[in-house]
Scaffold this motif. Structure first.
Motif, mmCIF file in Angstrom:
data_model
loop_
_atom_site.group_PDB
_atom_site.id
_atom_site.type_symbol
_atom_site.label_atom_id
_atom_site.label_comp_id
_atom_site.label_asym_id
_atom_site.label_seq_id
_atom_site.Cartn_x
_atom_site.Cartn_y
_atom_site.Cartn_z
ATOM 1 N N THR A 59 0.691 -1.261 -0.005
ATOM 2 C CA THR A 59 -0.071 0.014 -0.175
ATOM 3 C C THR A 59 0.858 1.346 0.077
ATOM 4 O O THR A 59 1.756 1.496 0.931
ATOM 5 N N LEU A 60 0.542 2.023 -0.956
ATOM 6 C CA LEU A 60 1.386 3.536 -0.982
ATOM 7 C C LEU A 60 1.108 4.113 0.193
ATOM 8 O O LEU A 60 -0.007 4.558 0.577
ATOM 9 N N SER A 61 2.257 4.844 0.950
ATOM 10 C CA SER A 61 2.100 5.626 1.826
ATOM 11 C C SER A 61 3.116 6.880 1.461
ATOM 12 O O SER A 61 3.733 6.897 0.374
ATOM 13 N N GLY A 62 3.188 7.985 2.141
ATOM 14 C CA GLY A 62 3.720 9.108 1.691
ATOM 15 C C GLY A 62 5.355 9.022 1.753
ATOM 16 O O GLY A 62 5.907 8.078 2.161
ATOM 17 N N GLY A 63 6.293 9.699 1.130
ATOM 18 C CA GLY A 63 7.500 9.671 0.945
ATOM 19 C C GLY A 63 7.816 10.557 2.409
ATOM 20 O O GLY A 63 7.004 10.638 3.489
ATOM 21 N N ILE A 64 8.820 10.915 2.664
ATOM 22 C CA ILE A 64 9.352 11.747 3.735
ATOM 23 C C ILE A 64 10.263 12.833 3.500
ATOM 24 O O ILE A 64 11.165 13.112 2.507
ATOM 25 N N VAL A 65 9.650 14.086 4.107
ATOM 26 C CA VAL A 65 10.305 15.395 3.836
ATOM 27 C C VAL A 65 10.575 15.819 5.562
ATOM 28 O O VAL A 65 9.722 15.964 6.315
ATOM 29 N N ASN A 66 12.044 15.793 5.917
ATOM 30 C CA ASN A 66 12.532 16.220 7.101
ATOM 31 C C ASN A 66 12.793 17.510 7.030
ATOM 32 O O ASN A 66 13.822 17.915 6.122
ATOM 33 N N TRP A 67 12.401 18.325 7.790
ATOM 34 C CA TRP A 67 12.939 19.648 7.931
ATOM 35 C C TRP A 67 13.903 19.934 8.850
ATOM 36 O O TRP A 67 13.959 19.819 10.058
#
Length: 172
Positions: A59-67
């Protein structure tokens, strides 16, 4: 060893090592911080093209953006540097190129920087993925949000957007 099993084993080994490295790095005197609550999960689903990560069930879940937040000038916002990671999934895309384009914007939606991943062009109609990882933008106190676009290459050489997601930096 089958490719999928080898990848799963590598992932199972790498994740704890990265977590341990992050813990060790946090004990130093670094000025930048990555707060787990300051993580966005952008996801793009466009038929046979997807961006994000897939769980064990596919199942597709989000990528990751770390700030990554670094102190800025006195009285100014912190300098925000997003680190983007995820996978570009392609299925049934023989000889069709696709990529991820990222625009970095200020609060007025002016473009501060643009980056794109390398393109993925399968030689057959199988299912593939490419790891997308970007640390190309070295930060700005003006950065407000990023826009990720999934693009496909047209016969005339232009890129067309087929999906979009965004992520917003933590507030000052």
């Amino acid at each position: 060893m089958p490719t999928i099993t080898a990848r799963a084993l590598r992932t199972a080994l790498i994740v704890p090592l990265l977590a341990g490295s992050a813990l060790l790095a946090s004990t130093g005197h670094a000025h930048a911080t990555i707060n787990p609550s300051d993580v966005d999960r952008p996801m793009i689903s466009a038929g046979d093209l997807d961006f994000g990560n897939k769980n064990i069930w596919g199942t597709l879940s989000g990528g990751i953006v770390n700030w990554d937040m670094t102190p800025g000038a006195p009285g100014a916002c912190q300098v925000a540097t997003p680190w983007i990671s995820g996978r570009l999934y392609v299925n049934n895309q023989k000889d069709k190129s696709s990529r991820i384009l990222v625009d970095f914007h200020d609060a007025d939606h002016h473009n501060l920087h643009t980056w794109h991943s390398g393109s993925v062009t399968p030689s057959d109609n199988g299912s593939y993925y490419a790891v997308i990882s970007d640390t190309d933008f070295w930060g700005s106190s003006d950065l407000d949000h990023i826009v990720l676009r999934l693009q496909v290459l047209q016969n005339d050489g232009s890129w067309t957007e087929v999906g979009e997601a965004s992520a917003t930096r933590p507030r000052c």
